[in-house]
Design an enzyme around this catalytic site. Structure first.
Site, PDB file in Angstrom:
ATOM      1  N   ASN A   1       0.874  -1.173   0.000  1.00 37.63           N
ATOM      2  CA  ASN A   1       0.000   0.000   0.000  1.00 37.63           C
ATOM      3  C   ASN A   1       0.918   1.232   0.000  1.00 37.63           C
ATOM      4  O   ASN A   1       2.139   1.101  -0.092  1.00 37.63           O
ATOM      5  CB  ASN A   1      -0.987  -0.035   1.172  1.00 37.63           C
TER       6      ASN A   1
ATOM      7  N   GLY B   1      -6.419   1.950  -1.803  1.00 38.53           N
ATOM      8  CA  GLY B   1      -7.697   2.084  -1.107  1.00 38.53           C
ATOM      9  C   GLY B   1      -8.812   2.428  -2.071  1.00 38.53           C
ATOM     10  O   GLY B   1      -8.982   1.782  -3.112  1.00 38.53           O
TER      11      GLY B   1
ATOM     12  N   ARG C   1      -9.005   4.564  -4.179  1.00 40.65           N
ATOM     13  CA  ARG C   1      -8.551   4.990  -5.520  1.00 40.65           C
ATOM     14  C   ARG C   1      -8.114   3.811  -6.390  1.00 40.65           C
ATOM     15  O   ARG C   1      -7.597   3.994  -7.485  1.00 40.65           O
ATOM     16  CB  ARG C   1      -7.430   6.012  -5.391  1.00 40.65           C
TER      17      ARG C   1
ATOM     18  N   ALA D   1      -8.049  -5.952   7.164  1.00 43.17           N
ATOM     19  CA  ALA D   1      -7.894  -7.155   6.317  1.00 43.17           C
ATOM     20  C   ALA D   1      -8.288  -6.936   4.850  1.00 43.17           C
ATOM     21  O   ALA D   1      -8.287  -7.893   4.074  1.00 43.17           O
ATOM     22  CB  ALA D   1      -8.636  -8.362   6.872  1.00 43.17           C
ATOM     23  N   ALA D   2      -8.570  -5.704   4.466  1.00 44.71           N
ATOM     24  CA  ALA D   2      -8.895  -5.455   3.046  1.00 44.71           C
ATOM     25  C   ALA D   2      -7.672  -5.768   2.177  1.00 44.71           C
ATOM     26  O   ALA D   2      -7.790  -6.407   1.119  1.00 44.71           O
ATOM     27  CB  ALA D   2      -9.335  -4.017   2.842  1.00 44.71           C
ATOM     28  N   GLY D   3      -6.499  -5.344   2.641  1.00 45.59           N
ATOM     29  CA  GLY D   3      -5.267  -5.629   1.890  1.00 45.59           C
ATOM     30  C   GLY D   3      -4.997  -7.128   1.836  1.00 45.59           C
ATOM     31  O   GLY D   3      -4.577  -7.662   0.802  1.00 45.59           O
ATOM     32  N   ASP D   4      -5.244  -7.816   2.936  1.00 47.97           N
ATOM     33  CA  ASP D   4      -5.015  -9.270   2.981  1.00 47.97           C
ATOM     34  C   ASP D   4      -5.970  -9.989   2.022  1.00 47.97           C
ATOM     35  O   ASP D   4      -5.582 -10.943   1.337  1.00 47.97           O
ATOM     36  CB  ASP D   4      -5.232  -9.797   4.402  1.00 47.97           C
TER      37      ASP D   4
ATOM     38  N   SER E   1     -14.381 -11.097   7.689  1.00 53.28           N
ATOM     39  CA  SER E   1     -14.826 -10.204   6.608  1.00 53.28           C
ATOM     40  C   SER E   1     -14.272 -10.621   5.240  1.00 53.28           C
ATOM     41  O   SER E   1     -14.424  -9.891   4.259  1.00 53.28           O
ATOM     42  CB  SER E   1     -14.385  -8.767   6.921  1.00 53.28           C
TER      43      SER E   1
HETATM   44  O1  RIB Z   1      -4.124  -6.915   8.205  1.00 54.28           O
HETATM   45  C1  RIB Z   1      -4.996  -7.070   9.294  1.00 54.28           C
HETATM   46  C2  RIB Z   1      -4.325  -7.843  10.386  1.00 54.28           C
HETATM   47  O2  RIB Z   1      -3.236  -7.093  10.865  1.00 54.28           O
HETATM   48  C3  RIB Z   1      -5.177  -8.125  11.596  1.00 54.28           C
HETATM   49  O3  RIB Z   1      -5.907  -9.313  11.489  1.00 54.28           O
HETATM   50  C4  RIB Z   1      -4.176  -8.112  12.739  1.00 54.28           C
HETATM   51  O4  RIB Z   1      -3.996  -9.366  13.340  1.00 54.28           O
HETATM   52  C5  RIB Z   1      -2.884  -7.584  12.144  1.00 54.28           C
HETATM   53  O5  RIB Z   1      -1.994  -8.587  11.929  1.00 54.28           O
END
Ligand code: RIB
Length: 295
Positions: free
Chosen positions: A181, A216, A218, A244-247, A286
């Protein structure tokens, strides 16, 4: 059949507090709401990969209090044979979420910092040569994992999150896909600039590198040997929680790439999944199932 992904990543127990604003120095603030849920950048990315239909092996470590995290991964179809269970307490995250859905995270590494090179040996030997190896920066051994994965000829995917000074010492010439990001890009570049400028600086440091930068609301930009694209974010009605949006983006992106989809297609899938994620509360809870994205 998708190519396998070995994810060497963290697993955390998340404690999530909803507040009017992030706590300031010296302030005591009452939270409006509290919840606990599974998390950790590594776990979230493995879960997103599996929910997107990917084949994923998770290597990491939990303590005696982390059994539910292993069960969650297994129930989602993640192979946990390289997940160690030791005496150190499972990683913990205290997450503040403000009224705009933004978050601020405090981490305790715990078991995430007890990984050993020996633990990964069996995984290296079992992986087919076209496998992907994914890692973040929430466990120890980040540099070792990237170095070994490159040395053994796997495709290396790195999400340097959370960004630290040590990340700048890791040679980008060992990485195939760098997913960042703006904060992480700034940390790696060593200066803050417009996203386009940081993208080309990172790409120029290693010609084999495909840099993917999430922006994000954008959208996302990318540059590298697979092409240069700019994609808008998928529509979002109401941001509830960006955790967790990035994950989610990374898991969906990699699952699509590993099943042979094009870069542009994989980015599109990933932005749709991330848009779904920000409209729900929590980290792991989520992350959408593939079916939930089909309208
Ligand atoms: O990216 C979100 C995560 O960052 C969360 O779940 C938290 O555990 C941290 O690691």
């Amino acid at each position: 059949m998708p190519l396998p992904v070995l994810n060497v990543g963290s697993l955390n127990l998340d404690h999530i507090f909803r507040l009017e604003h992030f706590v300031r120095p010296g302030e005591t603030l009452a939270a409006r709401d509290y919840a606990h849920s599974p998390g950790g950048k590594g776990l979230n990315q493995s879960l997103a990969l599996a929910r997107a239909g990917g084949r994923v092996f998770h290597a990491g470590a939990i303590g005696p209090d982390g059994a539910s995290l292993k069960v969650l991964l297994q129930d989602a179809g993640v192979d946990t044979r390289y997940l160690e269970e030791g005496a150190a307490a499972t990683g913990q995250a205290v997450i503040q979420v403000d009224d705009g859905g933004e978050n601020a995270i405090l981490l305790y590494g715990g078991a995430n910092h007890t990984l050993t090179p020996e633990q990964l040996e069996a995984a290296w030997l079992a992986l087919p040569e076209d496998a992907y190896v994914l890692t973040q920066n929430e466990t120890n051994l980040t540099e070792h994992v990237i170095h070994e994965a490159r040395r053994r000829g796997f495709r290396v995917v790195w999400n340097p999150a959370p960004i630290t000074d040590a990340c700048r010492q890791i040679p980008l010439t060992s990485v195939d896909y760098l997913i960042v990001n703006e904060v992480e890009a700034t940390g790696l570049c060593g200066f803050d600039a417009e996203p386009d400028a940081m993208l080309s600086v990172l790409h120029s440091r290693a010609p084999q590198l495909q840099v993917v930068m999430t922006l994000g609301a954008r959208g996302v930009i990318t540059d590298g040997p697979d092409g240069a694209y700019q994609l808008p974010a998928a529509p979002v009605e109401h941001v509830v929680d960006t955790t967790a949006a990035g994950d989610t983006f990374i898991g969906y992106f990699l699952a699509a790439m590993a099943s042979g989809r094009s870069l542009a297609d994989s980015l599109k899938q990933a932005t749709a999944a991330a848009a779904w994620c920000v409209q729900q509360a929590g980290a792991a809870p989520s992350i959408p199932l593939r079916e939930q994205l089909v309208r």
